[in-house]
Design an enzyme around this catalytic site. Structure first.
Site, mmCIF file in Angstrom:
data_model
loop_
_atom_site.group_PDB
_atom_site.id
_atom_site.type_symbol
_atom_site.label_atom_id
_atom_site.label_comp_id
_atom_site.label_asym_id
_atom_site.label_seq_id
_atom_site.Cartn_x
_atom_site.Cartn_y
_atom_site.Cartn_z
ATOM 1 N N ARG A 83 -14.209 5.557 -6.591
ATOM 2 C CA ARG A 83 -15.505 5.926 -6.098
ATOM 3 C C ARG A 83 -15.527 7.367 -5.475
ATOM 4 O O ARG A 83 -16.280 8.191 -5.884
ATOM 5 C CB ARG A 83 -15.947 4.769 -4.926
ATOM 6 C CG ARG A 83 -17.413 4.770 -4.554
ATOM 7 C CD ARG A 83 -17.507 3.663 -3.608
ATOM 8 N NE ARG A 83 -16.572 2.685 -3.984
ATOM 9 C CZ ARG A 83 -16.513 1.838 -4.902
ATOM 10 N NH1 ARG A 83 -17.498 1.609 -5.852
ATOM 11 N NH2 ARG A 83 -15.399 1.151 -5.162
ATOM 12 N N THR A 84 -14.647 7.619 -4.656
ATOM 13 C CA THR A 84 -14.555 8.971 -3.847
ATOM 14 C C THR A 84 -14.338 9.905 -5.068
ATOM 15 O O THR A 84 -15.034 11.069 -4.885
ATOM 16 C CB THR A 84 -13.592 9.002 -2.807
ATOM 17 O OG1 THR A 84 -13.819 7.925 -1.906
ATOM 18 C CG2 THR A 84 -13.765 10.256 -2.161
ATOM 19 N N LYS A 95 8.121 14.980 -8.965
ATOM 20 C CA LYS A 95 9.365 15.538 -9.111
ATOM 21 C C LYS A 95 9.929 16.330 -7.949
ATOM 22 O O LYS A 95 10.919 16.771 -7.942
ATOM 23 C CB LYS A 95 8.986 16.834 -10.055
ATOM 24 C CG LYS A 95 8.416 16.709 -11.549
ATOM 25 C CD LYS A 95 8.060 17.841 -12.276
ATOM 26 C CE LYS A 95 7.297 17.343 -13.646
ATOM 27 N NZ LYS A 95 6.600 18.714 -14.026
ATOM 28 N N ARG A 154 -7.179 13.555 -1.476
ATOM 29 C CA ARG A 154 -6.919 12.352 -0.811
ATOM 30 C C ARG A 154 -5.231 12.141 -0.740
ATOM 31 O O ARG A 154 -4.767 12.520 -1.857
ATOM 32 C CB ARG A 154 -7.430 11.258 -1.700
ATOM 33 C CG ARG A 154 -6.966 9.940 -0.965
ATOM 34 C CD ARG A 154 -7.650 8.543 -1.441
ATOM 35 N NE ARG A 154 -8.986 8.817 -0.965
ATOM 36 C CZ ARG A 154 -10.091 7.808 -0.885
ATOM 37 N NH1 ARG A 154 -9.622 6.604 -1.512
ATOM 38 N NH2 ARG A 154 -11.069 7.852 -0.474
ATOM 39 N N HIS A 202 -11.454 9.962 7.234
ATOM 40 C CA HIS A 202 -12.311 9.969 5.952
ATOM 41 C C HIS A 202 -13.675 10.748 6.118
ATOM 42 O O HIS A 202 -14.766 10.186 6.260
ATOM 43 C CB HIS A 202 -12.546 8.687 5.423
ATOM 44 C CG HIS A 202 -12.644 8.692 3.953
ATOM 45 N ND1 HIS A 202 -12.990 9.857 3.294
ATOM 46 C CD2 HIS A 202 -13.088 7.496 3.066
ATOM 47 C CE1 HIS A 202 -13.252 9.466 1.911
ATOM 48 N NE2 HIS A 202 -13.469 8.170 2.087
#
Lengths: 137, 306
Positions: B51-52, B80, B101, B129
């Site tokens: 969604r975000t 890595k 995120r 958030h």
């Protein structure tokens, strides 16, 4: 037990009994090339028992980090066998690489080379929080 | 550099302005079609999110800009062993703004310290958030016409629920907000939020484990999912995941004008039988997310042009 008095240096007094080694570590006293004496469980009328650290040299030490451990500690400055100054450590606004954030979800737990920074949130209770995740340290 | 790391990065006035711009976008979409022409948004999602991420990408595309990025840490150079600081230094050379995120709390601060372009925190672990909070505020405004004088119920995982933390901070700036904090004992809100926000600002709140007992007092009910990925212990997750389920029966006791929000995705905490109830605002909320993110992108790009 006799411990020689010092000519020039510092006497860190009124350390809560058992905390001296912690302070030795925080101040990195092991890296100094002068004499350092740790006196544990010294008799004290005020505290019952206390620890004392004597540093036999005037070196540049950031004593304010001690405010985090115990703001009641006294630092005596000695010059030519005489006490010329006495002060209590201030609570620093920011502690850099002094304490580590223990939150396993914090970015400091994985990011290489990242300094551990704690911010003073409450002067009265000497509470610090991690700058990154806000956890109390 | 102006960034959006936590909701406290924006003043109440700035938030009100973002809501105003979002409302204008909703009514005049054509006006904004080329506002970000030639600009690139990097979406760096070290933790999966549908969604975000899609909402950010849709927001930038609707502003006429372009999007690049990755949608899981597996497809980034973190795999890595690259540090976040290095990834950000590189990506900020390829983009005009970054939405990130990250599963680790505080990661956006590291990103902001190493970026030459604005950083938008699209969620950092269980911490913050802020864009979700801003879209929550837009939803409340759209649904109810104001942001003050409410009794707000927050229900579910209040310990790791980052959307809840940011929403408490944001709503506490408005007049006469009362909170009812509904959670099992193990998932209560962190102490620092109580001390730094609720107690400091003398905001009225109660903590309870029982949703049914308090639902009739609420103007807004914010449901949250108990998030599996936040638990270090699977057994505890299984025990707590279905503690609260909002269904028709519980809703019978609620006010007629209750506004039900949920950051989505939901699992079992809201029964699908109430989706058609006019009080269920969570799908409209998801759509408002796109418009709010358009407003945020516009604001940060404009601020950093100065």
């Amino acid at each position: 037990m006799n411990i020689d008095s010092i000519k020039n240096g510092y006497v860190i007094d009124h350390i809560s009994a058992g905390q001296a080694m912690k302070i030795y570590e925080y101040l990195k006293l092991g890296e100094l090339d002068c004499q350092v004496a740790i006196i544990k469980n010294a008799r004290s009328t005020k505290m019952g028992k206390k620890d004392i650290i004597k540093i036999d040299k005037k070196v540049d030490i950031d004593f304010d980090v001690l405010g985090y451990i115990d703001p009641n500690i006294t630092i005596n400055v000695i010059e030519n066998d005489k006490k010329v100054d006495k002060f209590h450590p201030e609570l620093k606004e920011e502690l850099v690489d002094i304490v580590k954030c223990k939150n396993p979800r914090c970015i400091t737990s994985v990011e290489r080379g990242l300094k551990h920074i704690c911010i003073l949130k409450d002067k009265k209770t000497a509470k610090y929080r991690c700058k990154y995740c806000d956890s109390e340290v | 550099m102006k960034n959006l790391i936590g909701i406290e990065d924006f003043s109440k006035e700035e938030i009100n302005e973002l809501i105003k711009v979002s409302k204008d976008i909703i009514s005049n979409k054509e006006k904004y079609l080329e506002k970000c022409k030639g600009k690139i948004l990097a979406t760096l999602f070290f933790e999966p999110s549908t969604r975000t991420r899609l909402s950010f990408e849709s927001a930038m595309l609707s502003l006429g800009g372009s999007v690049l990025g990755f949608s899981s840490a597996d497809s980034s150079s973190t795999q890595k062993g690259e540090t976040l600081a290095d990834t950000i230094k590189v990506v900020s050379g390829y983009s005009d703004i970054i939405a990130m995120r990250h599963p680790k709390e505080g990661a956006p601060i590291v990103a902001a310290n190493n970026s030459s372009v604005p950083i938008i925190n699209a969620g950092d672990g269980g911490h913050n958030h802020p864009t979700q909070t801003l879209l929550d505020l837009l939803t409340i405004y759209q649904e109810k016409g104001r942001l003050d004088n409410y009794t707000v119920g927050l229900c579910g995982d209040l310990k790791f629920g980052r959307t809840v933390h940011s929403l408490i901070v944001a709503l506490s700036r408005y007049e006469n907000i009362k909170f009812v904090l509904i959670s099992p004992n193990e998932l209560k809100i962190p102490e620092y939020l109580k001390q730094d926000i609720l107690d400091k600002k003398n905001i009225e709140y109660i903590e309870t484990e029982n949703l049914e007992e308090c639902i009739n007092k609420l103007d807004i009910l914010y449901m949250t999912r108990v998030q599996k990925e936040r638990f270090l212990n699977e057994e505890e997750y299984v025990r707590l995941k279905d503690v609260y389920i909002l269904d028709k029966q519980k809703l019978e006791k609620a006010k007629e004008d209750l506004c039900i929000l949920h950051p989505l995705p939901r699992v079992n905490e809201i029964s699908t039988e109430i989706d058609d109830d006019p009080r269920a605002a969570y799908f409209r909320q998801a759509e408002y997310g796109k418009y709010m993110r358009m407003a945020i992108i516009l604001k940060l790009l404009k601020e950093n042009e100065k």
